[in-house]
Write a protein that holds these residues in place. Structure first.
Motif, short mmCIF file in Angstrom:
data_model
loop_
_atom_site.label_atom_id
_atom_site.label_comp_id
_atom_site.label_asym_id
_atom_site.label_seq_id
_atom_site.Cartn_x
_atom_site.Cartn_y
_atom_site.Cartn_z
N LEU A 141 0.82 -1.21 0.00
CA LEU A 141 0.00 0.00 0.00
C LEU A 141 0.85 1.25 0.00
CD1 LEU A 141 -2.90 -0.97 2.44
CD2 LEU A 141 -3.06 -0.54 -0.01
N GLN A 198 -7.47 -1.23 -5.85
CA GLN A 198 -8.38 -0.07 -5.77
C GLN A 198 -7.61 1.24 -5.72
OE1 GLN A 198 -10.90 -0.82 -2.40
NE2 GLN A 198 -12.27 -2.20 -3.54
N HIS A 199 -6.49 1.25 -4.96
CA HIS A 199 -5.71 2.50 -4.90
C HIS A 199 -5.11 2.82 -6.26
CE1 HIS A 199 -3.50 5.68 -2.81
NE2 HIS A 199 -2.53 5.40 -3.67
N ARG A 240 0.99 3.99 -3.12
CA ARG A 240 0.63 5.39 -2.87
C ARG A 240 1.68 6.34 -3.43
NH1 ARG A 240 -0.81 3.42 2.56
NH2 ARG A 240 -3.10 3.22 2.68
N GLN A 261 -7.90 4.15 -8.43
CA GLN A 261 -8.26 5.51 -8.04
C GLN A 261 -7.21 6.51 -8.49
OE1 GLN A 261 -8.95 5.95 -3.86
NE2 GLN A 261 -9.56 8.10 -4.01
#
Length: 821
Positions: free
Chosen positions: A80, A108-109, A84, A112
């Protein structure tokens, strides 16, 4: 998923460390190490996790490393944190693809983040599109002929620009600001034009009002008896109307008839004012003659009347009438012809005027009633005989009613006139702007006049004294204004001298025409700013300025016409290029014409806009041809690709078949070549050529295979006996002579050598012998067998072998060697 992996690693770690614990239990006590001396040892997985976390914690980690950790990190928080910090779009796409169905949080990150990147890109692209649209709109607005709501449209563009300006590049800013500057400049020109139209319309209205007022004043003077008491108001009226006419004719064109009407009316008014002024000067003499108890001396009365020079169009005051009767001077009566028809027309007009008089009396309109009475009396004096006597009584009755109405109106207007006196006295005491004060004085005087004057001489003298006192402070202002007029007149004189020197010194063959055009604009601007001026003194200077500007304008117009002719030639040439071929030549020439257009000098603004519009339309048509041809080529390519698609499918089906239909393949090959010659895309063209080559290769392979099968049939047939030579190719007789071998076994082994086929163990010595022989003959350089060599061996086998029929086993070996591989 991440929790499951961590749990799995814990199990592996536990299972990996457990044997060591068991072994320690089995060790003797003296062999066990001291627990205090042992240091904690990390597992390899934990060490790798720490290493991955350290990479993420670096100030500026590599994006590839982050993408790798986001996909294959050993811990969920590592993946994660890594995803990011990934900002590259392609790497995010790779992470999203790799983690689909494996790591929901990272997936999902990444999705997005990609959505945010695409939204930013979409907003940036929208901003680019809006800037391009704004640029085109500003350029079109600067050149459009539709000027409705122009300022509002410019303001809307400026508001849009204020929003988009932070995102614009320096080139876009320069282009848009230049277009907006042109729009603002044109908006200013349109506003100036509207103001000029309004100013001219106001001047026209003021001229009409001036002429109307002069006509009404003169008509009132010629209808009603006046005396020198009305002189101040008439004098003020004359001055104000002269100033009014001067302002209404400044820097505008006045028709000759209109100017002539004004001059005629003003001259008439001046003559009437001069007569009243002479009446005031001789008032004491008139009063002295009329105050005598006896009749005035006729000679003295006649002499006094001659000195007064009273205009014949003005009704004489009562005092002058008495002098005229004493001097036996009759007022000239306009004679009418004794024509009965003329008398009838006059009588009808008198009846009509009397009817109007009765109507105005019924409506209590004093002013209109007096006007109708004067007109009726004038018409009555032109009648003769019984017609005049017939209307005498009615006219006297109506005249009495008019006097009664005047008396009653005097009671009503007295308080109003007293109020006007008070207002004028109050105005005299107030400090005000001179022009506003003078205008207010005129308004009060006009109101006094609208009330019909006053029979109370004391009230009139009070109003007159207050008017003079109120106007006294304005004199200094108008005197200063006169000094300003002199200064402005000198400025105009200097401007004319500078213009004259410029025109005299200018070399019109090499003059800077843009500078000359600017001088013309500046001169007109400075001329307008040098105002007010004295009308009479300005007349010769104005004439000289007009002549100088006409000369400068003539020179500029000649150059403008010359430049417009050049631009018209460019427009004609551009229009001729619309259908010119080839298109590349037309486009290159259009670009050259655009450059020539920019190099041409001054032109008239309106004509230049018309020419530019035509030139731009021609250029747009030229360059639109490129798009049309490109679109046509694309359409042709698409149609050719669509036509070639079934041929490619057909060719692929033929290649996939076990054997080729030679006539069908020949037809298909021709169709493929025809399709390849059409305007297909490069990709389809390569596919077509590849199919042609593959079909040709397949055809050759099948031809070789057919020949080989025929050879094999003849080889096997030879084992049964001699082959009929007539069934064999004719050239084999010559070809078989090139082979020096006579034994079937030698022919077969040589064929195996040529085709690389292994020989039997019993024929290895023979194979070696033949190879050495070939080496001696210089044939070792050939890496592949020649079809002609093999064909010669088959010809030798079929036509000229020693001994009996060849062994079938050798024939099969020969056939096997000929089999394509």
């Amino acid at each position: 998923m991440a929790a499951f992996i961590q749990k799995l690693f814990k199990k592996r770690t536990a299972s990996a460390t457990r044997p060591d614990t068991d072994s320690r239990k089995k060790q003797p006590a003296q062999d066990r190490p001291d627990p205090a001396s042992e240091s904690p040892v990390k597992s390899p997985e934990q060490a790798l996790i720490d290493q991955q976390r350290a990479k993420i914690a670096e100030p500026d980690p590599d994006q590839e490393t982050l993408a790798e950790l986001a996909t294959h990190g050993l811990a969920a928080d590592i993946r994660l944190d890594a995803v990011r910090r990934v900002t590259d779009e392609s790497l995010l796409q790779r992470v999203q693809k790799a983690t689909r169905g494996r790591d929901k949080g990272v997936y999902q990150h990444a999705r997005q983040a990609l959505q945010e990147i695409r939204q930013r890109q979409a907003r940036a692209q929208q901003t680019r599109d809006d800037l391009a649209k704004l640029t085109n709109q500003a350029k079109e607005l600067a050149l459009t002929s539709d000027t409705s709501l122009y300022e509002a449209r410019v303001e809307k563009l400026e508001q849009a620009w204020s929003t988009l300006e932070p995102a614009a590049t320096n080139e876009e800013k320069a282009e848009i600001l230049a277009a907006l500057h042109d729009c603002r400049q044109r908006a200013g020109e349109l506003a100036a034009q509207r103001e000029e139209v309004i100013r001219r319309e106001n001047q026209r209205e003021q001229r009409e009002l001036t002429l109307t007022l002069l006509k009404e004043t003169i008509a009132d003077l010629e209808r009603e008896q006046t005396d020198h008491a009305t002189l101040p108001s008439l004098d003020a009226l004359q001055r104000t109307q002269e100033n009014r006419w001067l302002e209404a004719t400044r820097e505008t064109d006045v028709s000759k008839s209109e100017q002539k009407d004004y001059e005629s009316l003003m001259q008439t008014l001046k003559s009437h004012v001069a007569a009243l002024r002479r009446l005031g000067v001789h008032q004491e003499q008139i009063q002295a003659l009329l105050d005598d108890e006896v009749e005035p001396d006729p000679e003295a009365a006649r002499a006094l009347l001659e000195n007064l020079e009273w205009p014949g169009s003005l009704p004489r005051p009562e005092a002058l009438e008495r002098l005229a009767r004493a001097a036996n001077v009759r007022r000239p009566v306009q004679q009418v012809e004794g024509d009965r028809e003329q008398q009838k027309v006059l009588q009808e007009r008198l009846d009509r005027v009397l009817g109007q008089l009765e109507q105005t009396l019924a409506e209590n309109l004093l002013k209109e009633s007096r006007q109708n009475l004067k007109q009726a009396q004038a018409l009555h004096r032109q009648l003769t005989g019984k017609e005049a006597r017939h209307h005498q009584g009615n006219l006297q009755r109506l005249a009495g009613q008019v006097r009664e109405l005047g008396d009653w109106r005097g009671f009503a207007t007295g308080p109003k006139q007293a109020a006007l006196c008070e207002q004028m006295e109050y105005l005299a005491e107030q400090p005000m702007d001179p022009e506003a004060k003078a205008a207010r004085i005129q308004e009060l005087q006009q109101e006094w006049k609208n009330l019909g004057g006053s029979s109370d001489r004391d009230l009139w003298q009070r109003f007159r004294t207050a008017s003079d006192a109120a106007f006294e402070p304005c004199k200094a202002y108008f005197e200063a204004r006169s000094d300003l007029k002199k200064v402005n007149l000198q400025k105009r004189q200097t401007l004319c001298e500078e213009l004259a020197r410029y025109l005299e010194a200018a070399d019109w063959a090499t003059v800077d025409w843009k500078a000359a055009e600017q001088i013309e604009k500046t001169a007109r601007q400075e001329w307008r700013e040098a105002w007010p001026v004295e009308f009479r003194d300005n007349r010769p200077i104005q004439k000289r300025f007009d002549q100088l500007m006409a000369e400068l304008g003539r020179r500029l117009d000649e150059e403008r016409l010359h430049n417009e002719a050049l631009k018209q030639g460019i427009v004609d040439e551009a229009q001729a290029l619309i259908d010119h071929t080839p298109l590349n030549e037309a486009m290159d020439r259009a670009k050259a014409l655009q450059k020539q257009w920019q190099e041409i000098g001054v032109t008239r603004h309106r004509e230049d806009r018309k020419l530019w519009k035509a030139f731009r339309a021609a250029c747009d048509q030229i360059f639109s041809r490129r798009d049309e041809e490109r679109q046509l080529r694309n359409q042709q390519v698409n149609e050719a690709d669509e036509t070639a698609a079934p041929l490619l499918a057909k060719a692929q089906a033929a290649l996939d078949a076990d054997s080729l239909d030679e006539p069908a393949v020949r037809t298909l090959r021709d169709q493929l070549r025809e399709a390849a010659a059409s305007p297909v895309s490069s990709k389809v063209g390569k596919q077509l050529q590849d199919c042609i080559n593959r079909l040709e290769e397949r055809r050759k392979q099948e031809a070789v295979l057919a020949n080989t099968r025929q050879w094999q049939d003849w080889i096997r047939q030879r084992t049964l006996g001699p082959v009929d030579a007539s069934t064999l190719p004719r050239h084999w007789q010559t070809l078989q002579s090139q082979v020096s071998l006579a034994q079937p076994q030698e022919v077969v082994v040589l064929a195996e050598i040529l085709t690389g086929t292994p020989s039997s163990q019993s024929d290895q010595n023979l194979r070696m012998e033949l190879q050495v022989r070939r080496l001696k003959e210089g044939l070792a350089g050939s890496a592949t067998p020649s079809d002609q060599d093999l064909e010669a061996l088959v010809a030798r086998w079929c036509l000229d072998l020693d001994g009996e029929n060849p062994d079938p086993a050798l024939a099969e070996r020969f056939c096997d060697a000929l089999q394509p591989r």
